[in-house]
Design a protein around this motif. Structure first.
Motif, PDB file in Angstrom:
ATOM      1  N   VAL A 162       0.867  -1.184   0.000  1.00  0.00           N
ATOM      2  CA  VAL A 162       0.000   0.000   0.000  1.00  0.00           C
ATOM      3  C   VAL A 162       0.898   1.227   0.000  1.00  0.00           C
ATOM      4  O   VAL A 162       2.051   1.179   0.436  1.00  0.00           O
ATOM      5  N   ASP A 163       0.363   2.344  -0.503  1.00  0.00           N
ATOM      6  CA  ASP A 163       1.166   3.564  -0.636  1.00  0.00           C
ATOM      7  C   ASP A 163       0.768   4.647   0.364  1.00  0.00           C
ATOM      8  O   ASP A 163       1.437   5.681   0.449  1.00  0.00           O
ATOM      9  N   GLU A 164      -0.307   4.424   1.067  1.00  0.00           N
ATOM     10  CA  GLU A 164      -0.695   5.352   2.127  1.00  0.00           C
ATOM     11  C   GLU A 164      -1.564   4.600   3.131  1.00  0.00           C
ATOM     12  O   GLU A 164      -2.186   3.587   2.802  1.00  0.00           O
ATOM     13  N   ILE A 165      -1.592   5.124   4.355  1.00  0.00           N
ATOM     14  CA  ILE A 165      -2.404   4.530   5.419  1.00  0.00           C
ATOM     15  C   ILE A 165      -3.343   5.591   5.968  1.00  0.00           C
ATOM     16  O   ILE A 165      -2.897   6.683   6.357  1.00  0.00           O
ATOM     17  N   ASN A 166      -4.629   5.271   5.980  1.00  0.00           N
ATOM     18  CA  ASN A 166      -5.642   6.177   6.513  1.00  0.00           C
ATOM     19  C   ASN A 166      -6.454   5.442   7.576  1.00  0.00           C
ATOM     20  O   ASN A 166      -6.536   4.214   7.570  1.00  0.00           O
ATOM     21  N   ILE A 167      -7.058   6.202   8.459  1.00  0.00           N
ATOM     22  CA  ILE A 167      -7.976   5.613   9.441  1.00  0.00           C
ATOM     23  C   ILE A 167      -9.288   6.381   9.410  1.00  0.00           C
ATOM     24  O   ILE A 167      -9.303   7.619   9.316  1.00  0.00           O
TER      25      ILE A 167
END
Length: 282
Positions: A162-167
């Motif tokens: 994955v290229d970004e992590i969001n919550i």
């Protein structure tokens, strides 16, 4: 008419039984919400301090770090925080809709880590890629849960899966206000800041410090979101159960009026029949 009054009384009993259940759930949710608010008040200063500290450290580090690497976003990871139970109004639906409305036509560009069975079941039915699922922790999360979620998310980022992590979670504002919120965890400009003229010496090295600090930032941010969501869940359930109890009381009141009218009508008809019979005997 006697049959009609029996039906009304039967409905009144059923609604009254439901009202007792919703009232009990309202009281339980109120108690759980008070407990969750205490945790929230204790936790907020902690993860805000961690965020502030990592902001200060990173602003003085020029060397790149794998967990701060910015790259073209081809696949996003979303940590979706919902509840394990329903009966909380639109609490779960608001979070699910927030993701589904954005990615329903491009599911290949997103992977999910779901917290709570409501989110897991919703996205599974719609064919989303779920790379991790955590159930049974939504009402009373522990830091160890956030650590496990953070480690999984960080591993996927380092492996470039994955290229970004969001919550995505529900932020608690007040007992009647809770807002679906999306925060980008990695990489993020919010913790980069501008370098100042202050000289900071890192021991043993900037990379070693970041190796320790960034996972703590991730875990603290996730734990903070879990606590916010837990408090919001109980507040939403308390509000929903209070509304259900109020509606039940209104229905009982209306049925009671209908019952009295039906009973009055039945008595009037009986009196009319008696009077008519007496007149016929004259």
């Amino acid at each position: 008419m006697a049959e009609s009054t029996r039906d009304i009384k039967r409905r009144m009993r059923g609604i009254n039984n439901t009202k007792q259940i919703t009232k009990a759930m309202e009281l339980v949710s109120s108690a759980k919400m008070r407990k969750a608010r205490i945790s929230l008040e204790k936790t907020r200063p902690y993860y805000e301090t961690v965020l502030s500290n990592i902001h200060d450290v990173i602003s003085h580090v020029k060397a790149g770090h794998p967990l701060l690497e910015s790259r073209e976003v081809k696949k996003s990871l979303y940590i979706v925080v919902t509840a394990d139970r329903g009966l909380a109004g639109g609490y779960n639906a608001n979070i699910n809709r927030l993701i589904h409305s954005k990615f329903k036509d491009k599911k290949d560009s997103i992977s999910l880590i779901t917290v709570g069975s409501k989110g897991r079941d919703f996205f599974k039915r719609r064919g989303y890629d779920i790379v991790g699922e955590f159930v049974g922790i939504s009402e009373e999360p522990y830091f160890s849960d956030a650590k496990e979620i953070g480690e999984l998310a960080t591993e996927l980022f380092i492996k470039k899966e994955v290229d970004e992590i969001n919550i995505v979670f529900t932020k608690f504002v007040s007992t009647i206000s809770y807002v679906p919120t999306t925060i980008r965890l990695l990489p993020t400009d919010e913790i980069m800041g501008d370098s100042s003229n202050q000289i900071i010496e890192f021991e043993p090295s900037p990379d070693k410090v970041l190796d320790y600090l960034i996972p703590k930032y991730m875990e603290s941010s996730i734990y903070g979101a879990l606590i916010e969501a837990s408090c919001s869940e109980q507040a939403a359930r308390r509000t929903a159960m209070q509304s259900a109890t109020d509606n039940a009381e209104e229905m009982i009141e209306e049925l009671n009026m209908s019952y009295n009218r039906a009973r009055q009508t039945a008595i009037t008809m009986e009196l009319s029949e008696i009077v008519a019979g007496a007149e016929a005997l004259k």
